[in-house]
Design a protein around this motif. Structure first.
Motif, mmCIF file in Angstrom:
data_model
loop_
_atom_site.group_PDB
_atom_site.id
_atom_site.type_symbol
_atom_site.label_atom_id
_atom_site.label_comp_id
_atom_site.label_asym_id
_atom_site.label_seq_id
_atom_site.Cartn_x
_atom_site.Cartn_y
_atom_site.Cartn_z
ATOM 1 N N ARG A 52 -1.845 0.456 8.244
ATOM 2 C CA ARG A 52 -2.696 -0.475 8.137
ATOM 3 C C ARG A 52 -2.092 -1.085 7.456
ATOM 4 N N GLY A 53 -2.581 -2.942 6.838
ATOM 5 C CA GLY A 53 -1.939 -3.775 6.528
ATOM 6 C C GLY A 53 -0.320 -3.903 5.987
ATOM 7 N N HIS A 54 -0.356 -4.479 5.415
ATOM 8 C CA HIS A 54 1.729 -4.350 5.271
ATOM 9 C C HIS A 54 2.119 -2.790 4.293
ATOM 10 N N SER A 55 3.088 -2.828 4.443
ATOM 11 C CA SER A 55 3.836 -2.138 3.905
ATOM 12 C C SER A 55 5.076 -1.202 4.145
ATOM 13 N N ALA A 56 5.792 -1.482 3.374
ATOM 14 C CA ALA A 56 6.894 -1.200 2.610
ATOM 15 C C ALA A 56 8.155 0.173 2.518
ATOM 16 N N CYS A 57 9.047 -0.213 2.519
ATOM 17 C CA CYS A 57 10.378 0.872 2.409
ATOM 18 C C CYS A 57 9.949 1.737 1.419
ATOM 19 N N LYS A 80 13.789 2.038 -5.035
ATOM 20 C CA LYS A 80 15.911 1.773 -5.715
ATOM 21 C C LYS A 80 15.576 0.997 -6.457
ATOM 22 N N HIS A 81 14.636 -0.488 -5.955
ATOM 23 C CA HIS A 81 15.390 -1.729 -6.610
ATOM 24 C C HIS A 81 13.983 -2.358 -6.975
ATOM 25 N N ASN A 82 12.822 -2.094 -7.162
ATOM 26 C CA ASN A 82 11.503 -2.564 -7.604
ATOM 27 C C ASN A 82 10.937 -1.513 -8.353
ATOM 28 N N ARG A 83 11.258 -0.568 -9.104
ATOM 29 C CA ARG A 83 10.748 0.204 -9.990
ATOM 30 C C ARG A 83 9.409 1.123 -9.195
ATOM 31 N N GLY A 84 9.455 1.001 -7.776
ATOM 32 C CA GLY A 84 8.101 1.733 -7.364
ATOM 33 C C GLY A 84 7.384 0.915 -7.033
ATOM 34 N N GLU A 85 7.529 -0.560 -6.845
ATOM 35 C CA GLU A 85 6.634 -1.817 -7.014
ATOM 36 C C GLU A 85 6.867 -1.954 -5.663
ATOM 37 N N TYR A 86 5.709 -2.952 -4.609
ATOM 38 C CA TYR A 86 5.695 -3.048 -3.495
ATOM 39 C C TYR A 86 6.365 -4.441 -3.553
ATOM 40 N N ALA A 87 8.104 -4.598 -2.483
ATOM 41 C CA ALA A 87 8.835 -5.754 -3.010
ATOM 42 C C ALA A 87 8.354 -6.424 -1.289
ATOM 43 N N ASP A 88 7.820 -7.685 -1.486
ATOM 44 C CA ASP A 88 8.026 -8.044 -0.289
ATOM 45 C C ASP A 88 9.717 -7.763 0.664
ATOM 46 N N GLN A 89 10.456 -7.791 0.845
ATOM 47 C CA GLN A 89 11.719 -7.767 0.749
ATOM 48 C C GLN A 89 11.893 -6.880 1.877
ATOM 49 N N PHE A 90 11.238 -5.579 1.531
ATOM 50 C CA PHE A 90 11.013 -3.990 2.015
ATOM 51 C C PHE A 90 10.492 -3.894 2.904
ATOM 52 N N ARG A 91 9.869 -4.836 2.872
ATOM 53 C CA ARG A 91 8.403 -4.328 4.054
ATOM 54 C C ARG A 91 8.872 -4.652 5.135
ATOM 55 N N PHE A 92 8.472 -3.321 6.388
ATOM 56 C CA PHE A 92 8.491 -2.742 7.767
ATOM 57 C C PHE A 92 7.990 -3.450 8.750
ATOM 58 N N VAL A 93 9.443 -3.734 9.567
ATOM 59 C CA VAL A 93 9.132 -5.007 10.508
ATOM 60 C C VAL A 93 8.585 -3.710 11.277
#
Ligand SMILES: [Zn+2]
Ligand SMILES: [Zn+2]
Length: 192
Positions: A162-167, A173-186
């Motif tokens: 559901r919604g946007h999910s990221a890896c 590793k790259h965003n201190r555990g915060e959601y980052a759009d660049q790691f959003r699952f395709v």
């Protein structure tokens, strides 16, 4: 040892084993053969109890043996596969009953040496524990595949996320555990 119906029948006549009423879906021919085989192996008490029936509710299971009730249930889909698969599954399940009957109260593994010995006795030496028949699979089909553009990790899910999910590893590793759009699952739909 191989058993034909006539042999089993003759043996039944000689030993006059009481024939109990068939359960629903009962198979008289296979039940008689099971009784004959049990008598041949010197298991007269098992011969008295054993019955074989077709269970239309079976899906991925080819057959099932219940002991001490001595009921063998077979999947009717086997008949659509081949006669030899019916035969093999029947003997596979009968071997379970033979092994349990011989073991009595001693605990044995379902497909352990006692079962393998019973398989040899019943004419299917080298029989394996599982089947690879084209019966419906028990495992649910994975329906959705997710791909992380950062680390290329792939996950598969039965339910759609559901919604946007990221890896999570990448966000950690790259965003201190915060959601980052660049790691959003395709997302990709797979299977049926
Ligand atoms: Zn088995
Ligand atoms: Zn990632």
């Amino acid at each position: 040892m191989q058993f034909s119906f006539s042999e089993a029948e003759r043996r039944l006549e000689r030993r006059s084993v009481p024939i109990r009423p068939m359960p629903r879906g009962g198979d008289g021919l296979l039940s008689a053969r099971a009784k004959g085989a049990c008598l041949e192996l010197g298991l007269s008490r098992l011969a008295e109890r054993v019955s074989v029936c077709w269970n239309p509710r079976m899906r991925s299971t080819a057959g099932r043996a219940t002991w001490p009730d001595a009921i063998i249930e077979l999947n009717p889909a086997l008949e659509g596969i081949s006669e030899s698969e019916v035969e093999r599954t029947f003997l596979h399940e009968l071997a379970h009953l033979v092994a349990y009957e011989r073991a009595g109260n001693r605990r044995i593994r379902p497909h352990g040496p006692e079962w393998r010995r019973a398989c040899s006795n019943l004419g299917i030496p080298g029989e394996r524990a599982g089947h690879s028949l084209p019966l419906p699979s028990r495992t649910m089909r994975r329906k959705w595949r997710y791909f992380c553009p950062g680390c290329w990790a792939v996950l598969e899910r039965v339910r759609r996320m559901r919604g946007h999910s990221a890896c999570y590893p990448c966000c950690l590793k790259h965003n201190r555990g915060e959601y980052a759009d660049q790691f959003r699952f395709v997302e990709k739909r797979i299977g049926a």
